[in-house]
Design a protein around this motif. Structure first.
Motif, short mmCIF file in Angstrom:
data_model
loop_
_atom_site.label_atom_id
_atom_site.label_comp_id
_atom_site.label_asym_id
_atom_site.label_seq_id
_atom_site.Cartn_x
_atom_site.Cartn_y
_atom_site.Cartn_z
N VAL A 232 -55.53 -30.31 22.92
CA VAL A 232 -56.78 -29.74 22.38
C VAL A 232 -57.17 -30.44 21.08
O VAL A 232 -58.33 -30.80 20.87
N ILE A 233 -56.18 -30.67 20.22
CA ILE A 233 -56.44 -31.30 18.92
C ILE A 233 -57.00 -32.71 19.10
O ILE A 233 -57.97 -33.10 18.44
N LEU A 234 -56.42 -33.48 20.01
CA LEU A 234 -56.85 -34.87 20.20
C LEU A 234 -58.13 -34.98 21.04
O LEU A 234 -59.02 -35.77 20.73
N ILE A 235 -58.22 -34.17 22.11
CA ILE A 235 -59.43 -34.21 22.94
C ILE A 235 -60.64 -33.76 22.14
O ILE A 235 -61.71 -34.37 22.19
N GLY A 236 -60.47 -32.67 21.37
CA GLY A 236 -61.58 -32.17 20.56
C GLY A 236 -62.06 -33.17 19.53
O GLY A 236 -63.25 -33.26 19.23
N ARG A 237 -61.13 -33.98 18.99
CA ARG A 237 -61.49 -34.95 17.95
C ARG A 237 -62.07 -36.24 18.54
O ARG A 237 -63.07 -36.75 18.06
N PHE A 238 -61.44 -36.77 19.60
CA PHE A 238 -61.81 -38.10 20.09
C PHE A 238 -62.67 -38.11 21.35
O PHE A 238 -63.33 -39.10 21.64
N MET A 239 -62.67 -37.02 22.11
CA MET A 239 -63.45 -36.99 23.35
C MET A 239 -64.64 -36.03 23.26
O MET A 239 -65.50 -36.03 24.14
N GLY A 240 -64.66 -35.18 22.23
CA GLY A 240 -65.81 -34.32 22.01
C GLY A 240 -65.66 -32.91 22.56
O GLY A 240 -64.77 -32.62 23.37
N ALA A 241 -66.59 -32.02 22.13
CA ALA A 241 -66.52 -30.60 22.50
C ALA A 241 -66.76 -30.38 23.99
O ALA A 241 -66.18 -29.47 24.59
N GLU A 242 -67.62 -31.18 24.62
CA GLU A 242 -67.90 -30.98 26.04
C GLU A 242 -66.67 -31.32 26.89
O GLU A 242 -66.33 -30.58 27.82
N ALA A 243 -66.02 -32.44 26.59
CA ALA A 243 -64.80 -32.79 27.32
C ALA A 243 -63.73 -31.73 27.10
O ALA A 243 -63.02 -31.34 28.04
N LEU A 244 -63.65 -31.22 25.88
CA LEU A 244 -62.69 -30.16 25.58
C LEU A 244 -63.04 -28.89 26.33
O LEU A 244 -62.15 -28.16 26.78
N GLY A 245 -64.35 -28.61 26.46
CA GLY A 245 -64.78 -27.43 27.20
C GLY A 245 -64.30 -27.47 28.64
O GLY A 245 -63.78 -26.48 29.17
N ILE A 246 -64.46 -28.61 29.31
CA ILE A 246 -64.02 -28.78 30.70
C ILE A 246 -62.49 -28.65 30.79
O ILE A 246 -61.95 -27.94 31.64
N TYR A 247 -61.80 -29.35 29.88
CA TYR A 247 -60.33 -29.32 29.88
C TYR A 247 -59.83 -27.91 29.57
O TYR A 247 -58.89 -27.42 30.21
N ASN A 248 -60.47 -27.24 28.61
CA ASN A 248 -60.05 -25.89 28.21
C ASN A 248 -60.22 -24.90 29.34
O ASN A 248 -59.39 -23.99 29.52
N LEU A 249 -61.28 -25.04 30.13
CA LEU A 249 -61.48 -24.15 31.26
C LEU A 249 -60.33 -24.29 32.26
O LEU A 249 -59.72 -23.28 32.67
N ALA A 250 -60.02 -25.54 32.63
CA ALA A 250 -58.91 -25.78 33.58
C ALA A 250 -57.58 -25.29 33.01
O ALA A 250 -56.79 -24.64 33.70
N TYR A 251 -57.36 -25.58 31.74
CA TYR A 251 -56.11 -25.19 31.09
C TYR A 251 -55.95 -23.67 31.06
O TYR A 251 -54.88 -23.14 31.36
N GLN A 252 -57.03 -22.96 30.70
CA GLN A 252 -56.96 -21.50 30.61
C GLN A 252 -56.72 -20.85 31.96
O GLN A 252 -55.96 -19.89 32.08
N ILE A 253 -57.37 -21.38 33.00
CA ILE A 253 -57.17 -20.83 34.35
C ILE A 253 -55.71 -20.94 34.77
O ILE A 253 -55.11 -20.01 35.31
#
Length: 486
Positions: A232-253
Motif C-alpha cells: 500500500v505504501i509503495l503503490i500509493g506513492r509510485f503508482m497513484g491512488a487509482e492503482a491503489l484503489g484497484i489493488y485495495n479492493l482485491a486485497y480487502q476481499i
C-alpha cells in the motif's frame, strides 16, 4: 476431548458469533463504499487504514501480549500500564495532527491532512479501555468482548449510513471509524469496573519485565505490519491512488476471511496456549486442531473466490472494478498462505519467544521490501500481486521449520491436518466454476443469479460433505439446540 481443545471451542463459539455479525456488517459496508466511492477515493481508504494500523500498534506497545502471557499481574502494574497507554494515546494524537501534512505530501494527496487529523481524535479516547480489553481476553470472557465489538461495529455502520447522504463518503467513513474505536475503549473500561479499575499509580520501574517482553512484541508487530502494508505504501506513492484503489479492493476481499475468520480462533488460542506453554504434546494437538478449523472455513471461501471472481466483482461492485479480477485471483493464494501462517504467532508468544518473532519478521521484511520495490517499478499490479504471493510462500515454509524447532511439529502431521480441507475445497471450487460457466449462458452479465447459483449450490455441497465426514460435530450442535429448547 483434551482441555486445550475444550477451551478453544468455548472461546471460539462466542468469538465466532460476534465475528460473523461484524463480518456481515463490514462486507455490506465494503460493498456500499465500492458503489458510492470513486476508485481514487477507495485508494484513500487504503492509505487511511494503513495509518490507523500503525498507530494502533504503537498504542498497544506490545504490552497486551505480556499481560495475557503472565499468569499473575499486580494491580499496581496494571494501573501503571493503563496510564502509559493514555500518555501514548495523547502522543499519537499530537504526532498525527502535526505530521499529517508530511504524510499527505508523501502520498501526494492534500485531502489526507484533514482526514488524518479527524482520525487522530480517537486516540484521545480509545486508550482508556486498552488494559481492560487485555484482561477480558486473559480471563477468556469472549462473550462480553464479542458483544462489545459487534455492538460498536453496528453503531459505527449506522453512523456511516446516516452521514454518507449528507457529507463526502470518505469523511463519513473516517468519522464512523472514530466512533467505533472510541466507543470500544469506553465500553471495555465500563464493563471491567467491578473486577478492576485503574488507580493513580504510575511506576514504570515495576513494569520493566512487561515492557521488555512488549518491546520485542512491538518491534515484531511493527516490522510485520510494515511488511504487510508495504504494498500500500509503495503503490500509493509510485503508482497513484487509482492503482491503489484497484489493488485495495482485491486485497480487502481476500483478507476479509483472514482478518475476520482467523482471529475467531487465534485470539482464543494465545491465552489458552499460554496456560499450557510447557507441554509440547498439548500445544501440537491444539495447533493442528486450530489449523484444521481455520482451513475448513477459509479454504473454500478463498479457493472458491478464484472460480467466481469475475461475476462477483461485476455483481457486487460494478463494471468499473473489472481490472481488479486478475489481481484478486492471485491474491487468493496470498490469503490461503496467511490463513496457514496466522496461528504461528499464538504458539510463539505462548512460548514467550517474542524476540524470535521479531527477528523472523525483520528478515521477511528485508526480502519482501526489496522484491516489492522492483515489482512496483514495473507499474503492473499483477506483478506486485505475484511478488507478494512468492514471498508469502517462502515465509510459510520457514514458519514450518520454526514450529518444528519450537514444539517438534512434524511436517507430515501438518500436511495431514490440512489435506481434507484442501481436497474438499478443491472439489467445490471446480463445482462452482462449472456452475458459473453454465449459468452465464442463461443470464445477463450484470445479473446476480450466476453468483447465487454457483456459490449457493457449491456451498450446500460443501456442508453435506462436511456432514458426511464429521457427523459427530453436527450431532453435538443438534443436541445442544434440543437441550436449549427444553
Amino acid at each position: 476431548m483434551s482441555v486445550i481443545r475444550s477451551q478453544l471451542h468455548k472461546g471460539v463459539k462466542w468469538t465466532g458469533i460476534s465475528t460473523l455479525i461484524i463480518t456481515a456488517i463490514q462486507i455490506i459496508q465494503f460493498a456500499l463504499l465500492g458503489k458510492v466511492m470513486s476508485i481514487s477515493e477507495f485508494g484513500l481508504v487504503g492509505m487511511i487504514t494503513t495509518i490507523v494500523v500503525f498507530a494502533q500498534i504503537l498504542l498497544d506497545l506490545g504490552i497486551g501480549s505480556a499481560v495475557i502471557q503472565k499468569q499473575e499481574v499486580s494491580t499496581r502494574v496494571l494501573s501503571s500500564l493503563f496510564w502509559l497507554n493514555v500518555v501514548v494515546g495523547i502522543g499519537l494524537f499530537v504526532i498525527l495532527f502535526l505530521f499529517s501534512p508530511l504524510i499527505a505530501m508523501y502520498f501526494q494527496r492534500s485531502e489526507l491532512i484533514e482526514l488524518i487529523r479527524l482520525l487522530a481524535v480517537m486516540f484521545l479516547i480509545a486508550p482508556v479501555g486498552q488494559q481492560c480489553q487485555y484482561l477480558l481476553q486473559k480471563d477468556l470472557r469472549f462473550n462480553l468482548l464479542g458483544a462489545i465489538e459487534a455492538g460498536t461495529t453496528m453503531i459505527s455502520f449506522l453512523t456511516m449510513i446516516i452521514l454518507i447522504f449528507t457529507i463526502s463518503p470518505i469523511y463519513a467513513y473516517v468519522i464512523s471509524q472514530v466512533v467505533m474505536n472510541s466507543l470500544k475503549g469506553l465500553l471495555y473500561l465500563i464493563c471491567y469496573q467491578k473486577k478492576w479499575r485503574p488507580s493513580f499509580v504510575f511506576d514504570l520501574s515495576e513494569c520493566k519485565e512487561y515492557m521488555a517482553f512488549g518491546a520485542f512484541q512491538l518491534a515484531s508487530r511493527l516490522v510485520n505490519r510494515i511488511g504487510s502494508n508495504l504494498d500500500v505504501i509503495l503503490i500509493g506513492r509510485f503508482m497513484g491512488a487509482e492503482a491503489l484503489g484497484i489493488y485495495n479492493l482485491a486485497y480487502q476481499i481476500v483478507t476479509i476471511p483472514v482478518l475476520k475468520i482467523n482471529p475467531i480462533i487465534t485470539r482464543v488460542a494465545f491465552p489458552v496456549f499460554s496456560k499450557s506453554h510447557q507441554d509440547h504434546v498439548l500445544l501440537t494437538d491444539g495447533f493442528l486442531h486450530m489449523t484444521k478449523l481455520l482451513s475448513l472455513v477459509s479454504f473454500p471461501i478463498l479457493m472458491g473466490l478464484t472460480a467466481v471472481s469475475n461475476v462477483f466483482i461485476i455483481t457486487i461492485f460494478g463494471q468499473k472494478w473489472l481490472d481488479a479480477v486478475p489481481v484478486l485471483q492471485i491474491m487468493a493464494l496470498v490469503g490461503i498462505l496467511r490463513v496457514l501462517m496466522n496461528p504461528n504467532g499464538s504458539v510463539i508468544l505462548a512460548k514467550g519467544k517474542a524476540n524470535i518473532a521479531f527477528y523472523w519478521d525483520a528478515a521477511v521484511l528485508v526480502v519482501y521490501g526489496a522484491s516489492l520495490w522492483m515489482a512496483v517499478m514495473t507499474n503492473k499490479l499483477e506483478v506486485v500481486a505475484w511478488t507478494y504471493a512468492g514471498v508469502s510462500l517462502v515465509n510459510f515454509l520457514v514458519g514450518r521449520w520454526l514450529l518444528n524447532w519450537l514444539i517438534q511439529l512434524r511436517f507430515r502431521q501438518y500436511l495431514k491436518s490440512i489435506s481434507v480441507p484442501f481436497l474438499l475445497s478443491l472439489l467445490i471450487t471446480a463445482i462452482a466454476f462449472c456452475l458459473k460457466k453454465i449459468s452465464v449462458n442463461y443470464f445477463t452479465q450484470s445479473s446476480i443469479w450466476p453468483l447465487i447459483f454457483s456459490v449457493g449450490i457449491s456451498g450446500v455441497v460443501y456442508i453435506l460433505l462436511l456432514y458426511k465426514l464429521y457427523p459427530n460435530f453436527f450431532l453435538r450442535i443438534v443436541k445442544k439446540q434440543i437441550r436449549g429448547q427444553t
